[in-house]
Write an enzyme that holds these catalytic residues in place. Structure first.
Site, PDB file in Angstrom:
ATOM      1  CE  LYS A  58      -3.420   5.159  -1.733  1.00 21.76           C
ATOM      2  NZ  LYS A  58      -4.471   5.665  -2.654  1.00 21.76           N
ATOM      3  CE1 TYR A  98      -4.037   2.081   0.620  1.00 21.18           C
ATOM      4  CE2 TYR A  98      -2.547   3.323   2.029  1.00 21.18           C
ATOM      5  CZ  TYR A  98      -3.748   3.215   1.349  1.00 21.18           C
ATOM      6  OH  TYR A  98      -4.650   4.257   1.390  1.00 21.18           O
TER       7      TYR A  98
HETATM    8  C1  BGC Z   1      -5.253   3.964   4.903  1.00 26.12           C
HETATM    9  C2  BGC Z   1      -5.961   3.766   6.229  1.00 26.12           C
HETATM   10  C3  BGC Z   1      -5.156   4.373   7.369  1.00 26.12           C
HETATM   11  C4  BGC Z   1      -4.710   5.785   7.053  1.00 26.12           C
HETATM   12  C5  BGC Z   1      -3.775   6.354   8.104  1.00 26.12           C
HETATM   13  C6  BGC Z   1      -4.943   5.429   4.743  1.00 26.12           C
HETATM   14  O1  BGC Z   1      -4.367   5.692   3.513  1.00 26.12           O
HETATM   15  O2  BGC Z   1      -6.066   3.485   3.851  1.00 26.12           O
HETATM   16  O3  BGC Z   1      -6.178   2.392   6.465  1.00 26.12           O
HETATM   17  O4  BGC Z   1      -5.946   4.383   8.544  1.00 26.12           O
HETATM   18  O5  BGC Z   1      -4.077   5.824   5.797  1.00 26.12           O
HETATM   19  O6  BGC Z   1      -2.775   5.455   8.480  1.00 26.12           O
END
Ligand code: BGC
Length: 271
Positions: free
Chosen positions: A173, A169
């Site tokens: 990003k 993830y």
């Molecule tokens: C994630 C969340 C997380 C947040 C802060 C977001 O981009 O999808 O799961 O709570 O970031 O960590």
């Protein structure tokens, strides 16, 4: 044109991906209320997308539901075609669809890695490329916006905050950030504004575990100086501003909407 702060997106045609729930749903609704005609993209929840469309129409706005998996080139093209057939032009893309497939690094499967990169990064590439093509092919309409087109990439505080257990993830990003900035640099001369929004912890289904019990929420709040979990509307208001001419000189920026999560809160009583 005269900018109307009560209807900042009047006359604009906007496509929002991942709009059947969470942040995307809030953006679609806020765009409708701000005067835009809205394409509500979904992948697997037609009823929820239908509810958002009905709510926008019920409030006097224009909207349509559009099914597509943003990681599939053919489906993305078909979705933009259907949007164009219905609304005639495209002024704003919000590339919002995103997923998490969390795992400890040593346990992470290639499928978990790929799904996250496919949706969060490749999906934004495919949608942004299609949007840029359409912006370049249509005449600018200064009666609705000074820009030829606008793209908002949904990022995350994890474009800068490393995140153990979520390497796929965070990598997606971080990729979104430099894709957004490089694209912004490439197309600004054509009058296209590309920006990103980096939400912190927002109360949506993607992170339910992090806020659903009082204990989890207390732990989460240790990371948020402003001491509240964000709501999808916090992000929607930022998206309306970035899509409107009120932000006309904002190009290639990530707007952090995170209650201060990127301020290293661990240093308040340490260091
Ligand atoms: C994630 C969340 C997380 C947040 C802060 C977001 O981009 O999808 O799961 O709570 O970031 O960590």
């Amino acid at each position: 044109m005269t900018f109307d702060p009560r209807l900042p997106l009047r006359g604009q045609k906007a496509l929002v991906t991942g709009a059947s729930s969470g942040i995307g749903a809030a953006i679609a609704s806020a765009f409708g209320a701000a005067g835009a005609a809205v394409g509500v993209n979904y992948r697997s929840h037609p009823e929820e997308a239908g509810r958002i469309v009905e709510a926008i129409r019920g409030a006097g706005g224009e909207a349509m539901a559009l099914k597509a998996d943003v990681s599939r080139e053919d489906e993305v093209r078909t979705m933009f075609d259907a949007f164009g057939d219905a609304f005639g032009r495209l002024d704003v893309l919000v590339a919002n669809s995103g997923v998490q497939r969390d795992a400890a690094f040593a346990e992470m499967t290639l499928d978990q890695w790929r799904r996250v990169i496919d949706v969060n990064l490749t999906g934004q590439f495919l949608c942004a490329r299609e949007a840029v093509r359409r912006f370049l092919a249509q005449a600018p309409d200064p009666s609705v916006s000074r820009a030829t087109g606008k793209i908002i990439c949904m990022s995350s505080v994890h474009e800068v905050i490393p995140w153990a257990g979520h390497v796929n993830y965070a990598a997606s990003k971080g990729g979104v950030m430099l894709m957004m900035k490089s694209l912004a640099q490439e197309v600004a001369q054509a009058g296209i504004r590309v920006n990103g929004i980096a939400p912190g912890a927002i109360r949506t289904p993607i992170n339910r575990e992090a806020w659903e019990t009082p204990e989890a929420e207390r732990k989460l709040l240790e990371l948020i100086p402003y001491a509240r979990v964000g709501e999808p509307e916090d992000i929607a208001r930022a998206a309306v501003w970035l899509a409107s001419d009120a932000s006309d000189y904002v190009v290639g920026t990530t707007l952090f909407v995170d209650g201060g999560m990127t301020l290293y809160p661990g240093f308040r009583e340490n260091g």
